[in-house]
Design an enzyme around this catalytic site. Structure first.
Site, PDB file in Angstrom:
ATOM      1  N   TYR A 108      -6.667 -30.756   9.310  1.00  0.00           N
ATOM      2  CA  TYR A 108      -7.688 -30.153   9.475  1.00  0.00           C
ATOM      3  C   TYR A 108      -8.547 -31.336   8.961  1.00  0.00           C
ATOM      4  O   TYR A 108      -7.255 -31.609   7.620  1.00  0.00           O
ATOM      5  CB  TYR A 108      -7.713 -28.690   9.075  1.00  0.00           C
ATOM      6  CG  TYR A 108      -8.917 -28.407   8.350  1.00  0.00           C
ATOM      7  CD1 TYR A 108      -9.657 -28.039   9.307  1.00  0.00           C
ATOM      8  CD2 TYR A 108      -9.098 -27.855   6.893  1.00  0.00           C
ATOM      9  CE1 TYR A 108     -11.101 -27.744   9.187  1.00  0.00           C
ATOM     10  CE2 TYR A 108     -10.387 -27.457   6.199  1.00  0.00           C
ATOM     11  CZ  TYR A 108     -11.142 -27.628   7.481  1.00  0.00           C
ATOM     12  OH  TYR A 108     -12.176 -27.016   7.255  1.00  0.00           O
TER      13      TYR A 108
ATOM     14  N   ARG B 207      -9.327  -9.496  -9.713  1.00  0.00           N
ATOM     15  CA  ARG B 207      -8.387 -10.491  -9.656  1.00  0.00           C
ATOM     16  C   ARG B 207      -7.015 -10.977  -8.907  1.00  0.00           C
ATOM     17  O   ARG B 207      -6.573 -11.928  -8.661  1.00  0.00           O
ATOM     18  CB  ARG B 207      -8.818 -11.590 -10.887  1.00  0.00           C
ATOM     19  CG  ARG B 207      -8.032 -12.972 -10.851  1.00  0.00           C
ATOM     20  CD  ARG B 207      -9.058 -14.387 -11.694  1.00  0.00           C
ATOM     21  NE  ARG B 207      -9.525 -13.530 -12.673  1.00  0.00           N
ATOM     22  CZ  ARG B 207      -8.455 -14.052 -13.761  1.00  0.00           C
ATOM     23  NH1 ARG B 207      -7.552 -13.791 -13.714  1.00  0.00           N
ATOM     24  NH2 ARG B 207      -9.648 -13.023 -15.093  1.00  0.00           N
TER      25      ARG B 207
ATOM     26  N   ASP C 288       0.750 -24.800   8.716  1.00  0.00           N
ATOM     27  CA  ASP C 288      -0.780 -24.428   8.826  1.00  0.00           C
ATOM     28  C   ASP C 288      -0.278 -23.493  10.143  1.00  0.00           C
ATOM     29  O   ASP C 288      -0.285 -24.318  11.626  1.00  0.00           O
ATOM     30  CB  ASP C 288      -1.804 -25.293   9.054  1.00  0.00           C
ATOM     31  CG  ASP C 288      -3.273 -24.918   9.201  1.00  0.00           C
ATOM     32  OD1 ASP C 288      -2.911 -23.613  10.053  1.00  0.00           O
ATOM     33  OD2 ASP C 288      -3.850 -25.637   8.381  1.00  0.00           O
TER      34      ASP C 288
HETATM   35  C1  PLP Z   1     -10.541 -23.707   8.810  1.00  0.00           C
HETATM   36  C2  PLP Z   1      -8.807 -24.929   9.046  1.00  0.00           C
HETATM   37  C3  PLP Z   1      -8.544 -24.832   7.290  1.00  0.00           C
HETATM   38  C4  PLP Z   1      -9.479 -24.530   6.008  1.00  0.00           C
HETATM   39  O1  PLP Z   1      -9.829 -23.485   6.177  1.00  0.00           O
HETATM   40  P1  PLP Z   1     -11.656 -22.833   5.080  1.00  0.00           P
HETATM   41  O2  PLP Z   1     -11.306 -21.110   5.411  1.00  0.00           O
HETATM   42  O3  PLP Z   1     -13.211 -23.221   6.645  1.00  0.00           O
HETATM   43  O4  PLP Z   1     -11.345 -22.815   3.903  1.00  0.00           O
HETATM   44  C5  PLP Z   1      -7.564 -25.372   7.148  1.00  0.00           C
HETATM   45  N1  PLP Z   1      -6.924 -25.626   8.039  1.00  0.00           N
HETATM   46  C6  PLP Z   1      -7.358 -24.914   9.587  1.00  0.00           C
HETATM   47  C7  PLP Z   1      -6.562 -25.383  10.946  1.00  0.00           C
HETATM   48  C8  PLP Z   1      -8.508 -25.268  10.160  1.00  0.00           C
HETATM   49  O5  PLP Z   1      -8.924 -24.619  11.470  1.00  0.00           O
END
Ligand code: PLP
Length: 378
Positions: free
Chosen positions: A98, A46, A170
């Site tokens: 998202y 972990r 992001d």
């Molecule tokens: C898919 C996505 C997420 C979330 O990720 P998961 O792997 O589905 O939990 C966050 N930000 C963006 C831009 C995404 O496309």
């Protein structure tokens, strides 16, 4: 070392004596100790696992950070990041984001008494006026999902710094191959590794990468306590995906440019949102901060009746959520990815009944165009 070479060679030291080129998949949950108080650097999976560590080292090298943590999904990564906040804190988020991130903010952060201001983060003045004395994180997604709004990372970074907030980007849509937010002044980069990093729609993962050791250590404590760690096998799949990230992103961008151009000239389409088009409102910002435009396109059809027709008639492109894989996927944000967004915000953003989103894959661009054309005509 250039990014294309880093993609292949960043996993760090080889872990076994055989000289294996591919990082071994360490399925051990626990590790034997040599002496009391002396471990070999691994105690329990972990906290640390050699395969996952190879992925984390790779991501830190690619993004230019000091440390990465790999999670079981993108949302697990985001959730861990916000565990650093306490009741009474405030965050600023891109207003177009998202859908799952939006749901997390609205349903979980607000319950913990953390206020969220949704702001058009392509507008620097709007960010400045949203800052409060208790703003702890500015979270931006660029290009944003699904409207492809681009935020200027290098110009937002000083606003965050001045207000004592961490800037989190992001970077799922562009990946470190096209943009490295830490080099532009961000504090943390977040990825859904499920998307382009993995690249084959066969595993899930998330990664946080940090510019400074202090914040990374704080997350490290939460990481080991909250348990959102990525499995060894999925770490390996993502490591394997990263090796071809460059050639995939190059091909995907070429395809996307061609398809966006075709959509623009298509009589059934009234609007195309793609950051590589010269008329995109933040085209110059994109060009300055990223070396490519990626594979995400959203577009509006002339008549909402076209939506089910396209979704049900495509033959090569799959009608499916998600993005970033070798297969092209088409989705309908209003009822799928962005169902959790309140109606007035959807209207304001332009996520309407006519908006569709395409994740361009690595198939032949002409075949994808022909597929869209037959689905629209059919
Ligand atoms: C898919 C996505 C997420 C979330 O990720 P998961 O792997 O589905 O939990 C966050 N930000 C963006 C831009 C995404 O496309």
């Amino acid at each position: 070392m250039k990014i294309s070479t880093k993609l292949i060679h960043s996993a760090g030291e080889k872990f076994d004596r055989t000289g294996a080129i591919s990082t071994p998949i360490y399925l051990s949950a626990t590790y034997a100790h040599e002496k009391l108080g002396e471990s070999r650097g691994f105690d329990y999976s972990r906290l640390e696992n050699p395969t996952r560590m190879a992925l984390e080292n790779t991501m830190a090298a690619l993004e230019g950070g000091v440390k990465s943590y790999a999670f079981s999904s993108g949302m697990a990564a985001t959730a861990c990041l916000f565990e650093t906040l306490k009741s009474g804190d405030h965050i600023i988020s891109s207003h177009d984001i998202y859908g799952g991130t939006r749901r997390f903010f609205d349903s979980i952060l607000t319950k913990r008494n953390i206020a969220v201001s949704y702001v058009d983060t392509s507008d620097l003045e709007a960010i400045k006026s949203a800052v409060r004395h208790n703003t702890k994180i500015i979270f931006i997604e660029t290009p944003s999902n699904p409207m492809m709004i681009v935020s200027d990372v290098a110009k937002i970074a000083p606003i965050a710094k001045k207000s004592g907030a961490k800037l989190v980007v992001d970077n799922t849509f562009l990946t470190p191959y096209f943009m490295r937010p830490l080099e532009l002044g961000a504090d943390v980069v977040m990825h859904s590794a499920t998307k382009y990093l993995g690249g084959h729609n066969d595993c899930m993962g998330g990664v946080l990468t940090f510019k400074c050791a202090g914040f990374a250590d704080e997350i490290g404590e939460i990481y080991k306590s909250a348990g959102g760690c990525l499995s060894a096998f999925d770490s390996w799949l993502i490591l394997r995906g990263i090796k071809t990230l460059g050639i995939r992103m190059d091909k995907i961008s070429l395809n996307a440019m061609k398809i966006a151009g075709w959509l623009k000239s298509c009589k059934f389409i009234t609007k195309v949102n793609y950051v590589g088009l010269g008329e995109h409102p933040q085209y110059e910002v994109s060009k300055a901060q990223a070396s490519g435009f990626g594979g995400m396109i959203s577009f509006e059809v002339a008549d909402e009746k076209m939506v089910p027709k396209i979704l049900e008639n495509v033959k090569i492109i799959y009608f499916a959520e998600s993005l970033g894989g070798v297969e092209s996927l088409i989705t309908y944000p209003l009822v799928q990815t962005h169902a959790a967004v309140p109606e007035e915000d959807l209207n304001h953003l332009g996520i309407n009944k006519k908006l569709m989103r395409l994740s361009v894959g690595i198939e032949d661009a002409d075949d994808l165009i022909a597929d869209l054309a037959q689905a629209m005509e059919g």
